[in-house]
Design a protein around this motif. Structure first.
Motif, PDB file in Angstrom:
ATOM      1  N   MET A   1      -0.788  -4.699  15.568  1.00  0.00           N
ATOM      2  CA  MET A   1       0.642  -4.580  15.450  1.00  0.00           C
ATOM      3  C   MET A   1       0.971  -3.349  14.619  1.00  0.00           C
ATOM      4  O   MET A   1       0.173  -2.935  13.789  1.00  0.00           O
ATOM      5  CB  MET A   1       1.248  -5.853  14.860  1.00  0.00           C
ATOM      6  CG  MET A   1       1.121  -6.013  13.386  1.00  0.00           C
ATOM      7  SD  MET A   1       1.896  -7.504  12.632  1.00  0.00           S
ATOM      8  CE  MET A   1       2.057  -8.651  13.934  1.00  0.00           C
ATOM      9  N   SER A  48      -1.214   0.681  11.954  1.00  0.00           N
ATOM     10  CA  SER A  48      -1.641  -0.297  12.933  1.00  0.00           C
ATOM     11  C   SER A  48      -2.551  -1.238  12.143  1.00  0.00           C
ATOM     12  O   SER A  48      -3.524  -0.786  11.524  1.00  0.00           O
ATOM     13  CB  SER A  48      -2.411   0.377  14.070  1.00  0.00           C
ATOM     14  OG  SER A  48      -2.932  -0.597  14.938  1.00  0.00           O
ATOM     15  N   ASP A  51      -2.206  -7.836  10.783  1.00  0.00           N
ATOM     16  CA  ASP A  51      -1.002  -8.587  10.470  1.00  0.00           C
ATOM     17  C   ASP A  51      -0.417  -8.059   9.165  1.00  0.00           C
ATOM     18  O   ASP A  51      -1.082  -7.345   8.422  1.00  0.00           O
ATOM     19  CB  ASP A  51      -1.267 -10.100  10.397  1.00  0.00           C
ATOM     20  CG  ASP A  51      -2.251 -10.480   9.316  1.00  0.00           C
ATOM     21  OD1 ASP A  51      -1.883 -10.407   8.129  1.00  0.00           O
ATOM     22  OD2 ASP A  51      -3.398 -10.843   9.655  1.00  0.00           O
ATOM     23  N   VAL A  73       7.779  -5.065  10.422  1.00  0.00           N
ATOM     24  CA  VAL A  73       6.979  -5.158  11.640  1.00  0.00           C
ATOM     25  C   VAL A  73       7.791  -4.520  12.754  1.00  0.00           C
ATOM     26  O   VAL A  73       8.973  -4.823  12.935  1.00  0.00           O
ATOM     27  CB  VAL A  73       6.618  -6.621  11.953  1.00  0.00           C
ATOM     28  CG1 VAL A  73       5.873  -6.710  13.279  1.00  0.00           C
ATOM     29  CG2 VAL A  73       5.789  -7.219  10.826  1.00  0.00           C
ATOM     30  N   ASP A  76       7.559  -3.114  19.210  1.00  0.00           N
ATOM     31  CA  ASP A  76       7.044  -2.032  20.068  1.00  0.00           C
ATOM     32  C   ASP A  76       7.813  -1.907  21.381  1.00  0.00           C
ATOM     33  O   ASP A  76       8.011  -0.792  21.879  1.00  0.00           O
ATOM     34  CB  ASP A  76       5.557  -2.237  20.374  1.00  0.00           C
ATOM     35  CG  ASP A  76       4.677  -2.040  19.150  1.00  0.00           C
ATOM     36  OD1 ASP A  76       5.125  -1.424  18.157  1.00  0.00           O
ATOM     37  OD2 ASP A  76       3.517  -2.505  19.197  1.00  0.00           O
TER      38      ASP A  76
END
Length: 82
Positions: A1, A48, A51, A73, A76
């Motif tokens: 993520m 990247s 979590d 977060v 995307d």
């Protein structure tokens, strides 16, 4: 993520010193981009990472003594230029 970290630097000498030591980045983590502000008390980076909690632990270990950090977060599917 993908996770954006904003650093609000309280001790620029300690913060930039910790980064100049080129700390290791564990497997599964990658600094996508690092942006230093014109004010030495601010920077941001895009990571990247597996979590957000794992990234918080890594960032706190590295620069938590010299900055407070906020995390976002990234969605995307609604972002571009990644």
């Amino acid at each position: 993520m993908n996770i954006l970290v904003n650093h609000h630097i309280s001790d620029p000498d300690a913060y930039w010193g910790a980064l100049s030591a080129n700390p290791p980045v564990p497997e599964g983590f990658k600094v996508v981009t690092f942006m230093a502000g014109t004010d030495p008390a601010s920077s941001a980076c895009l990571w990247s990472a597996p979590d957000v909690d794992a990234l918080k632990a890594l960032v706190d270990k590295t620069v938590g003594h010299a900055s407070s950090n906020s995390y976002m977060v990234i969605n995307d599917s609604k972002s571009f230029g990644l």
